[in-house]
Design a protein around this motif. Structure first.
Motif, PDB file in Angstrom:
ATOM      1  N   ASN A   1      -9.204 -18.273  17.904  1.00  0.00           N
ATOM      2  CA  ASN A   1     -10.040 -17.318  18.407  1.00  0.00           C
ATOM      3  C   ASN A   1     -11.133 -16.447  16.748  1.00  0.00           C
ATOM      4  O   ASN A   1     -11.367 -15.178  16.242  1.00  0.00           O
ATOM      5  CB  ASN A   1      -9.341 -15.494  18.758  1.00  0.00           C
ATOM      6  N   ALA A   2     -11.207 -17.652  16.242  1.00  0.00           N
ATOM      7  CA  ALA A   2     -12.104 -17.309  15.303  1.00  0.00           C
ATOM      8  C   ALA A   2     -13.597 -16.947  15.644  1.00  0.00           C
ATOM      9  O   ALA A   2     -14.196 -17.250  16.932  1.00  0.00           O
ATOM     10  CB  ALA A   2     -12.359 -18.721  14.474  1.00  0.00           C
ATOM     11  N   PRO A   3     -14.158 -15.914  14.921  1.00  0.00           N
ATOM     12  CA  PRO A   3     -15.169 -15.969  15.569  1.00  0.00           C
ATOM     13  C   PRO A   3     -16.902 -16.717  15.957  1.00  0.00           C
ATOM     14  O   PRO A   3     -17.836 -17.065  16.441  1.00  0.00           O
ATOM     15  CB  PRO A   3     -15.772 -14.868  14.218  1.00  0.00           C
ATOM     16  N   ASP A   4     -16.660 -18.352  14.868  1.00  0.00           N
ATOM     17  CA  ASP A   4     -17.662 -18.679  15.747  1.00  0.00           C
ATOM     18  C   ASP A   4     -16.722 -20.490  14.472  1.00  0.00           C
ATOM     19  O   ASP A   4     -15.924 -20.453  13.382  1.00  0.00           O
ATOM     20  CB  ASP A   4     -18.395 -18.426  14.386  1.00  0.00           C
ATOM     21  N   ALA A   5     -17.209 -21.340  15.288  1.00  0.00           N
ATOM     22  CA  ALA A   5     -16.487 -22.620  14.936  1.00  0.00           C
ATOM     23  C   ALA A   5     -17.440 -23.673  13.795  1.00  0.00           C
ATOM     24  O   ALA A   5     -16.233 -24.726  13.225  1.00  0.00           O
ATOM     25  CB  ALA A   5     -16.970 -23.584  16.115  1.00  0.00           C
ATOM     26  N   THR A   6     -18.530 -23.072  13.400  1.00  0.00           N
ATOM     27  CA  THR A   6     -18.332 -23.304  11.848  1.00  0.00           C
ATOM     28  C   THR A   6     -17.738 -22.241  10.763  1.00  0.00           C
ATOM     29  O   THR A   6     -17.598 -22.414   9.394  1.00  0.00           O
ATOM     30  CB  THR A   6     -20.017 -22.306  11.325  1.00  0.00           C
ATOM     31  N   ASP A   7     -16.515 -21.639  10.991  1.00  0.00           N
ATOM     32  CA  ASP A   7     -15.681 -21.729  10.305  1.00  0.00           C
ATOM     33  C   ASP A   7     -14.124 -22.089  10.384  1.00  0.00           C
ATOM     34  O   ASP A   7     -13.526 -21.840   9.259  1.00  0.00           O
ATOM     35  CB  ASP A   7     -15.238 -19.823  10.701  1.00  0.00           C
ATOM     36  N   ILE A   8     -14.846 -23.350  11.756  1.00  0.00           N
ATOM     37  CA  ILE A   8     -12.689 -24.028  11.208  1.00  0.00           C
ATOM     38  C   ILE A   8     -14.201 -25.753  10.323  1.00  0.00           C
ATOM     39  O   ILE A   8     -14.866 -26.289  10.142  1.00  0.00           O
ATOM     40  CB  ILE A   8     -13.023 -24.559  12.565  1.00  0.00           C
ATOM     41  N   ALA A   9     -12.728 -25.824   9.196  1.00  0.00           N
ATOM     42  CA  ALA A   9     -12.913 -26.725   9.055  1.00  0.00           C
ATOM     43  C   ALA A   9     -12.217 -27.997   8.666  1.00  0.00           C
ATOM     44  O   ALA A   9     -10.837 -27.615   8.878  1.00  0.00           O
ATOM     45  CB  ALA A   9     -12.677 -26.409   6.612  1.00  0.00           C
ATOM     46  N   LEU A  10     -11.808 -28.879   8.945  1.00  0.00           N
ATOM     47  CA  LEU A  10     -11.170 -30.150   9.523  1.00  0.00           C
ATOM     48  C   LEU A  10     -10.645 -31.164   7.883  1.00  0.00           C
ATOM     49  O   LEU A  10     -11.330 -31.349   7.214  1.00  0.00           O
ATOM     50  CB  LEU A  10     -11.703 -31.053  10.267  1.00  0.00           C
ATOM     51  N   VAL A  11      -9.070 -30.348   8.084  1.00  0.00           N
ATOM     52  CA  VAL A  11      -8.744 -30.553   6.453  1.00  0.00           C
ATOM     53  C   VAL A  11      -8.153 -32.266   6.500  1.00  0.00           C
ATOM     54  O   VAL A  11      -7.534 -32.114   7.796  1.00  0.00           O
ATOM     55  CB  VAL A  11      -8.310 -29.648   4.974  1.00  0.00           C
ATOM     56  N   LYS A  12      -6.997 -32.224   5.304  1.00  0.00           N
ATOM     57  CA  LYS A  12      -6.583 -33.869   5.490  1.00  0.00           C
ATOM     58  C   LYS A  12      -4.639 -33.388   5.562  1.00  0.00           C
ATOM     59  O   LYS A  12      -4.030 -33.412   7.247  1.00  0.00           O
ATOM     60  CB  LYS A  12      -6.232 -34.400   4.581  1.00  0.00           C
ATOM     61  N   ASN A  13      -4.602 -31.370   5.604  1.00  0.00           N
ATOM     62  CA  ASN A  13      -3.245 -30.973   5.671  1.00  0.00           C
ATOM     63  C   ASN A  13      -3.403 -29.708   5.115  1.00  0.00           C
ATOM     64  O   ASN A  13      -4.054 -29.020   4.467  1.00  0.00           O
ATOM     65  CB  ASN A  13      -1.680 -32.245   5.288  1.00  0.00           C
ATOM     66  N   THR A  14      -2.273 -29.134   5.624  1.00  0.00           N
ATOM     67  CA  THR A  14      -2.091 -27.516   5.070  1.00  0.00           C
ATOM     68  C   THR A  14      -1.791 -27.601   3.233  1.00  0.00           C
ATOM     69  O   THR A  14      -1.980 -26.203   3.254  1.00  0.00           O
ATOM     70  CB  THR A  14      -0.496 -27.322   5.731  1.00  0.00           C
ATOM     71  N   SER A  15      -1.181 -28.265   2.826  1.00  0.00           N
ATOM     72  CA  SER A  15      -1.160 -28.250   1.323  1.00  0.00           C
ATOM     73  C   SER A  15      -2.610 -28.441   0.925  1.00  0.00           C
ATOM     74  O   SER A  15      -3.430 -27.947  -0.254  1.00  0.00           O
ATOM     75  CB  SER A  15      -0.348 -29.762   1.170  1.00  0.00           C
ATOM     76  N   GLU A  16      -3.510 -29.456   1.412  1.00  0.00           N
ATOM     77  CA  GLU A  16      -5.099 -29.480   0.980  1.00  0.00           C
ATOM     78  C   GLU A  16      -5.500 -27.980   1.057  1.00  0.00           C
ATOM     79  O   GLU A  16      -6.250 -27.822  -0.382  1.00  0.00           O
ATOM     80  CB  GLU A  16      -6.398 -30.631   1.813  1.00  0.00           C
TER      81      GLU A  16
END
Length: 372
Positions: free
Chosen positions: A65-80
């Motif tokens: 339920n993020a305000p916008d899809a632009t708030d989402i980054a695709l990363v390798k993992n949690t640690s990164e």
């Protein structure tokens, strides 16, 4: 009877979604189709792959339920993602970070590494106060810059009241970071309601996706507080203009994606999330918690077992931890593994983590395989 999306090997009882989950059938199909397409056509379909990437961001936006899809980054993992926060903030000697004594190493060692900068990492004993949240708050002072916590603890199943913590952080001008790897895909999550600045999770547990691809949410205001620690073509504004001179940082969360996207993983995770979102997270959570309650009742009914998960907690999770009163956890784990019950040894005992698709018949069978 097996769920049609999970045609697992007949001898397996899979109760390890808090570790690494099996893929749904549709995910395997999506990966096979992508591989075949790439084999036959190479990158001719790259524009379609970009559309799938956009779709995944929207799916993750919905899940959080993020305000916008632009708030989402695709990363390798949690640690990164945790490292992006830890080494992106501007720390000063004397600052402190408040967390708990139950965190998975990813949400501990990165903060402890900041001691070289004079930053103190404080670990609250979550059992030593009226509530776990109170234990955290007791360690906060005027030098506290950040509270970082797992929404659900991996070794106990303890689920924290992140809405209450978020409100406390807002009132005290403290940044709020959530490792949500044991929540996303299992229970409903609302990043706006809990007012988190940063949320991260890998996709290979309750989200039913592959290892090597995760989500990193940043609020727009908090995103601007992070200096970048990685650089590459994909984090530039006007990404596909390769003659971009001079260049500027991408205005969205894509700034944390320095290089080429994991297109194979994107196709896989998107397929997995489509199952969760089609089922509905309200329904998924209801069944996950029902399975946890069923297991806790079964454990309590056996005098030779001891339930370690707190069944009286206000908020429950899909994690159930127990121990045998005669057998060591190592011996019981070996016995369960030998009998094809896929689970984990965590904390003081054995951790079962059933997903929404697990049937009570499977849970009964697992319990019958525990020796008295």
């Amino acid at each position: 009877m097996r769920h049609p999306e999970f045609p697992l090997s007949a001898e397996l009882i899979y109760l390890n979604h808090a570790a690494v989950a099996p893929w749904p059938k549709r995910t395997s199909t999506a990966v096979s189709k992508f591989a075949q397409q790439n084999t036959l056509y190479g990158s001719s379909c790259y524009l379609d792959w970009l559309q799938k990437e956009t779709q995944l961001r929207v799916q993750l936006q919905t899940l959080l339920n993020a305000p916008d899809a632009t708030d989402i980054a695709l990363v390798k993992n949690t640690s990164e993602a945790l490292s992006f926060v830890a080494y992106g903030l501007d720390w000063h000697s004397g600052d402190n970070i408040v967390s708990s004594n139950e965190e998975f190493p990813s949400n501990r060692i990165v903060w402890q590494s900041l001691s070289e900068l004079g930053v103190e990492f404080r670990e609250a004993d979550l059992a030593q106060a009226a509530t776990p949240e109170d234990a955290l708050f007791a360690l906060v002072d005027k030098q506290t810059r950040l509270i970082t916590i797992s929404s659900i603890q991996f070794a106990s199943g303890l689920r924290l009241d992140i809405d209450r913590i978020g409100q406390f952080c807002q009132q005290n001008n403290i940044l709020f970071c959530i490792d949500a790897i044991q929540s996303l895909g299992a229970v409903q999550f609302d990043v706006q309601k809990c007012q988190a600045d940063f949320v991260m999770a890998d996709g290979h547990k309750w989200m039913l996706g592959p290892e090597g691809l995760g989500v990193f949410y940043t609020s727009p205001a908090s995103r601007e507080k992070l200096k970048l620690t990685q650089y590459g073509w994909h984090m530039m504004d006007n990404t596909h203009n390769y003659e971009n001179k001079p260049w500027s940082i991408h205005p969205t969360a894509q700034r944390f994606e320095c290089g080429s996207p994991n297109t194979l993983g994107i196709h896989a995770l998107s397929a997995s999330l489509s199952l969760l979102l089609e089922t509905g997270m309200e329904t998924v959570e209801k069944q996950v918690l029902a399975n946890a309650r069923y297991l806790m009742a079964a454990i309590k009914s056996r005098p030779y077992l001891q339930l370690l998960t707190d069944e009286t907690a206000k908020l429950q999770s899909g994690i159930v931890v127990f121990k045998h009163k005669q057998l060591s956890k190592e011996a019981l784990y070996a016995h369960l593994q030998k009998n094809h019950v896929v689970c984990a040894m965590r904390g003081e005992g054995i951790r079962f983590s059933a997903h929404f698709y697990n049937s009570t018949q499977e849970l009964d069978k697992a319990m019958l395989l525990i020796p008295d």
